[in-house]
Design a protein around this motif. Structure first.
Motif, PDB file in Angstrom:
ATOM      1  N   PRO A   1       0.750  -1.191   0.007  1.00 30.86           N
ATOM      2  CA  PRO A   1       0.217   0.036  -0.076  1.00 30.86           C
ATOM      3  C   PRO A   1       0.843   1.306   0.269  1.00 30.86           C
ATOM      4  CG  PRO A   1      -1.238  -1.505   1.979  1.00 30.86           C
ATOM      5  CD  PRO A   1       0.278  -2.029   1.378  1.00 30.86           C
ATOM      6  N   GLY A   2       1.969   1.651   0.725  1.00 31.10           N
ATOM      7  CA  GLY A   2       2.834   2.568   1.002  1.00 31.10           C
ATOM      8  C   GLY A   2       3.197   2.599  -0.559  1.00 31.10           C
ATOM      9  N   VAL A   3       3.689   1.743  -1.382  1.00 26.33           N
ATOM     10  CA  VAL A   3       4.056   1.801  -2.827  1.00 26.33           C
ATOM     11  C   VAL A   3       3.207   2.055  -3.295  1.00 26.33           C
ATOM     12  CG1 VAL A   3       6.005   0.494  -3.991  1.00 26.33           C
ATOM     13  CG2 VAL A   3       6.152   0.038  -1.733  1.00 26.33           C
ATOM     14  N   ALA A   4       2.797   1.768  -3.401  1.00 27.02           N
ATOM     15  CA  ALA A   4       1.703   2.602  -4.094  1.00 27.02           C
ATOM     16  C   ALA A   4       1.371   3.207  -4.886  1.00 27.02           C
ATOM     17  CB  ALA A   4       0.325   1.270  -4.299  1.00 27.02           C
ATOM     18  N   ALA A   5       1.034   4.126  -3.100  1.00 25.84           N
ATOM     19  CA  ALA A   5       0.705   5.642  -2.918  1.00 25.84           C
ATOM     20  C   ALA A   5       1.700   6.435  -3.274  1.00 25.84           C
ATOM     21  CB  ALA A   5       0.373   6.099  -1.158  1.00 25.84           C
ATOM     22  N   VAL A   6       3.295   6.212  -2.788  1.00 21.17           N
ATOM     23  CA  VAL A   6       4.241   6.974  -3.461  1.00 21.17           C
ATOM     24  C   VAL A   6       4.941   7.209  -4.708  1.00 21.17           C
ATOM     25  CG1 VAL A   6       6.744   7.150  -2.359  1.00 21.17           C
ATOM     26  CG2 VAL A   6       5.055   6.901  -0.881  1.00 21.17           C
ATOM     27  N   LEU A   7       5.335   5.883  -4.781  1.00 18.11           N
ATOM     28  CA  LEU A   7       6.143   5.483  -5.967  1.00 18.11           C
ATOM     29  C   LEU A   7       5.284   6.220  -7.755  1.00 18.11           C
ATOM     30  CD1 LEU A   7       8.202   3.833  -7.869  1.00 18.11           C
ATOM     31  CD2 LEU A   7       6.981   2.341  -8.190  1.00 18.11           C
TER      32      LEU A   7
ATOM     33  N   GLN B   1      12.684   8.316  -2.480  1.00 22.27           N
ATOM     34  CA  GLN B   1      13.815   7.241  -1.819  1.00 22.27           C
ATOM     35  C   GLN B   1      13.422   6.694  -1.104  1.00 22.27           C
ATOM     36  OE1 GLN B   1      17.719   7.190  -3.563  1.00 22.27           O
ATOM     37  NE2 GLN B   1      17.063   6.410  -5.953  1.00 22.27           N
ATOM     38  N   HIS B   2      13.542   8.104   0.172  1.00 16.46           N
ATOM     39  CA  HIS B   2      13.353   7.899   1.758  1.00 16.46           C
ATOM     40  C   HIS B   2      12.172   7.151   1.500  1.00 16.46           C
ATOM     41  CE1 HIS B   2      13.046   9.425   5.396  1.00 16.46           C
ATOM     42  NE2 HIS B   2      14.155  10.004   5.883  1.00 16.46           N
ATOM     43  N   ARG B   3      10.746   7.934   1.193  1.00 16.62           N
ATOM     44  CA  ARG B   3       9.576   7.247   1.777  1.00 16.62           C
ATOM     45  C   ARG B   3       9.276   5.844   0.954  1.00 16.62           C
ATOM     46  NH1 ARG B   3       5.672  11.057  -1.586  1.00 16.62           N
ATOM     47  NH2 ARG B   3       4.260  10.860   0.245  1.00 16.62           N
ATOM     48  N   LEU B   4       9.948   5.591   0.306  1.00 15.20           N
ATOM     49  CA  LEU B   4       9.561   3.945  -0.673  1.00 15.20           C
ATOM     50  C   LEU B   4      10.282   2.927   0.114  1.00 15.20           C
ATOM     51  CD1 LEU B   4      10.450   5.233  -4.124  1.00 15.20           C
ATOM     52  CD2 LEU B   4       7.923   3.858  -3.194  1.00 15.20           C
ATOM     53  N   ILE B   5      11.420   3.513   0.625  1.00 17.72           N
ATOM     54  CA  ILE B   5      12.315   2.321   1.860  1.00 17.72           C
ATOM     55  C   ILE B   5      11.396   2.623   3.334  1.00 17.72           C
ATOM     56  CG2 ILE B   5      14.707   1.753   3.207  1.00 17.72           C
ATOM     57  CD1 ILE B   5      15.764   3.254   0.841  1.00 17.72           C
ATOM     58  N   GLU B   6      11.148   3.285   3.487  1.00 22.63           N
ATOM     59  CA  GLU B   6      10.230   3.519   4.708  1.00 22.63           C
ATOM     60  C   GLU B   6       9.063   2.562   4.313  1.00 22.63           C
ATOM     61  OE1 GLU B   6       8.714   6.875   7.729  1.00 22.63           O
ATOM     62  OE2 GLU B   6      10.898   6.527   7.584  1.00 22.63           O
TER      63      GLU B   6
ATOM     64  N   SER C   1       3.694   5.585   4.470  1.00 24.96           N
ATOM     65  CA  SER C   1       4.734   6.724   3.913  1.00 24.96           C
ATOM     66  C   SER C   1       4.834   7.677   4.942  1.00 24.96           C
ATOM     67  CB  SER C   1       3.833   7.397   2.727  1.00 24.96           C
ATOM     68  OG  SER C   1       3.305   8.828   3.201  1.00 24.96           O
ATOM     69  N   ALA C   2       6.758   7.886   4.466  1.00 28.02           N
ATOM     70  CA  ALA C   2       7.537   9.032   5.184  1.00 28.02           C
ATOM     71  C   ALA C   2       6.799  10.261   4.869  1.00 28.02           C
ATOM     72  CB  ALA C   2       9.012   9.136   4.731  1.00 28.02           C
TER      73      ALA C   2
ATOM     74  N   LEU D   1      14.653  -3.034  -4.447  1.00 28.82           N
ATOM     75  CA  LEU D   1      14.215  -3.354  -5.248  1.00 28.82           C
ATOM     76  C   LEU D   1      13.194  -2.284  -5.355  1.00 28.82           C
ATOM     77  CD1 LEU D   1      12.316  -7.241  -4.769  1.00 28.82           C
ATOM     78  CD2 LEU D   1      14.102  -5.810  -6.642  1.00 28.82           C
ATOM     79  N   LEU D   2      12.778  -1.673  -4.455  1.00 31.90           N
ATOM     80  CA  LEU D   2      12.027  -0.217  -4.613  1.00 31.90           C
ATOM     81  C   LEU D   2      13.114   1.051  -5.133  1.00 31.90           C
ATOM     82  CD1 LEU D   2       9.945  -0.168  -1.295  1.00 31.90           C
ATOM     83  CD2 LEU D   2       8.949  -0.498  -3.657  1.00 31.90           C
ATOM     84  N   VAL D   3      13.910   0.670  -5.121  1.00 32.49           N
ATOM     85  CA  VAL D   3      15.077   1.546  -5.178  1.00 32.49           C
ATOM     86  C   VAL D   3      15.424   1.529  -6.641  1.00 32.49           C
ATOM     87  CG1 VAL D   3      17.330   2.716  -6.206  1.00 32.49           C
ATOM     88  CG2 VAL D   3      16.873   1.908  -3.457  1.00 32.49           C
TER      89      VAL D   3
END
Length: 404
Positions: A219-225, A334-339, A402-403, A347-349
């Motif tokens: 969910p966090g990745v889908a919101a940030v990416l 990248q900070h938000r994705l990694i958090e 998300s961060a 993989l997220l980077v």
């Protein structure tokens, strides 16, 4: 905007390497400088490319679009397919392919041929840049790993500050084909240096493509990416068409080179400052400032185009702000994705890098469609997209994963 991702295995698998200082990472940085220059150098002389190939400026802009799109799509595929290939061999092969692709672009008799060679260049770049980052940390003592990565990333940022304006200057004097020949030569020189100086490092265990894409379901990745793609779309709606865009605000000829230089200096400063600021102020605040500045600079350009006012100093300042706002996005994102998903950080980077290039490709398409309407329209669309990114940020920053 680096697409460098490092797995623990790559960083610690140092088979034949002797941990040392930063010296050999300079060779890797030279390669990322070539990649960064190659990615955007055509933006400095798209009208010349268009005239030479008998197409519109928007049509010539497809060369930038297909590079970005091919890079975004090829990055996870190439990483999966080449995981077991020895690192030195992969670096050399990627640089040689990049040289061949640029030579092909320099010889292109028509637009379809040019587009094919840009796709080949993108595949080579997608193979080289992440590998260079992984190898850089395997070459040095553990306490120097962050600095080694910074050196390699520095090649990309210096290319933005110097490579593209220099390519524009060379293209103005010798033609756009000569600039691409020089990029090809730089790739070959770097390939020889890498083959001679890099140690023999084995490949690693492949990460299945399904595992790479599974992170998108978080969910966090889908919101940030998606914000990465949207922000880069706003940043690059005008960039590929910088020559006609700057002409619309009264800057042409050698002035365009200067403005691209100001853009590049702003990009370097924005990239460096945003990483530090994100640690102290939080990534959301940094991004909010970035998108606000991007919208402001684009609005300023649009007003200059609409009024016909000639203010080169203001254009230079706006160009630097534009560059800073464009390149400040990656560290906080990248900070938000990694958090959001720390266990999937590498993989997220890599996925963030694909989103970056998807955004660049989308922005170039939108800019190409807007070219006939004039510079004012191009800048206005970019401003609206930047404000849209700001609105998306305001919404997704409330996502608990998300961060802030």
């Amino acid at each position: 905007m680096s697409d460098i991702s490092i797995t623990a295995g790559q960083a610690d698998d140092r088979a034949d390497a002797v941990p040392a200082g930063l010296g050999r990472t300079a060779v890797l940085a030279l390669g990322t400088f070539a990649v960064g220059t190659d990615a955007f150098v055509l933006a400095g002389f798209l009208p010349d490319v268009a005239a030479s190939l008998h197409v519109s400026t928007g049509g010539a802009g497809q060369a930038v679009t297909v590079f970005a799109a091919a890079y975004a799509l090829a990055s996870p595929l190439v990483a999966t397919m080449t995981a077991r290939v020895p690192r030195r061999a992969l670096l050399v092969a990627a640089l040689v392919l990049l040289a061949v692709a640029n030579a092909g672009s320099a010889l292109a008799p028509n637009l379809p041929f040019l587009l094919v060679t840009r796709v080949l260049a993108a595949v080579a770049a997608a193979a080289y840049t992440p590998t260079a980052g992984a190898v850089s940390v395997a070459l040095v003592r553990p306490e120097l790993r962050a600095r080694a990565l910074a050196v390699v990333v520095g090649g990309l940022t210096v290319a933005t500050a110097l490579g593209v304006p220099l390519g524009d200057a060379i293209g103005a004097v010798m033609g756009w084909r000569a600039a691409l020949w020089l990029v090809a030569a730089l790739c070959l020189v770097t390939a020889v240096a890498a083959g001679a100086l890099m140690p023999s490092l084995p490949g690693g265990m492949p990460v299945p493509l399904r595992a790479r894409l599974a992170a998108l379901r978080h969910p966090g990745v889908a919101a940030v990416l998606p914000l990465t793609a949207l922000g880069m779309t706003a940043a690059y709606t005008v960039y590929a068409y910088a020559v006609p865009a700057f002409a619309g605000v009264g800057v042409s000829g050698s002035g365009t080179t200067w403005m691209l230089g100001f853009y590049g200096l702003g990009a370097v400063a924005g990239n460096l400052a945003s990483g530090i600021a994100a640690d102290h102020l939080g990534p959301v605040r940094v991004l909010a400032v970035g998108y606000t500045l991007m919208a402001a600079s684009m609005t300023g350009f649009a007003l200059l185009a609409a009024t016909g006012l000639r203010a080169p100093v203001a254009v230079g300042v706006a160009s630097a702000v534009w560059g800073a706002a464009s390149w400040c996005q990656t560290p906080p994102q990248q900070h938000r994705l990694i958090e959001a998903a720390p266990a999937q950080a590498p993989l997220l980077v890599a996925l963030n890098s694909s989103a970056i290039y998807l955004g660049i490709g989308a922005g170039t398409v939108i800019g190409g469609l807007a070219v006939p309407a004039g510079a004012g329209t191009m800048f206005t669309i970019a401003a609206v997209l930047a404000l849209t990114a700001l609105a998306w940020l305001a919404t997704t920053s409330r996502t608990p994963t998300s961060a802030r």
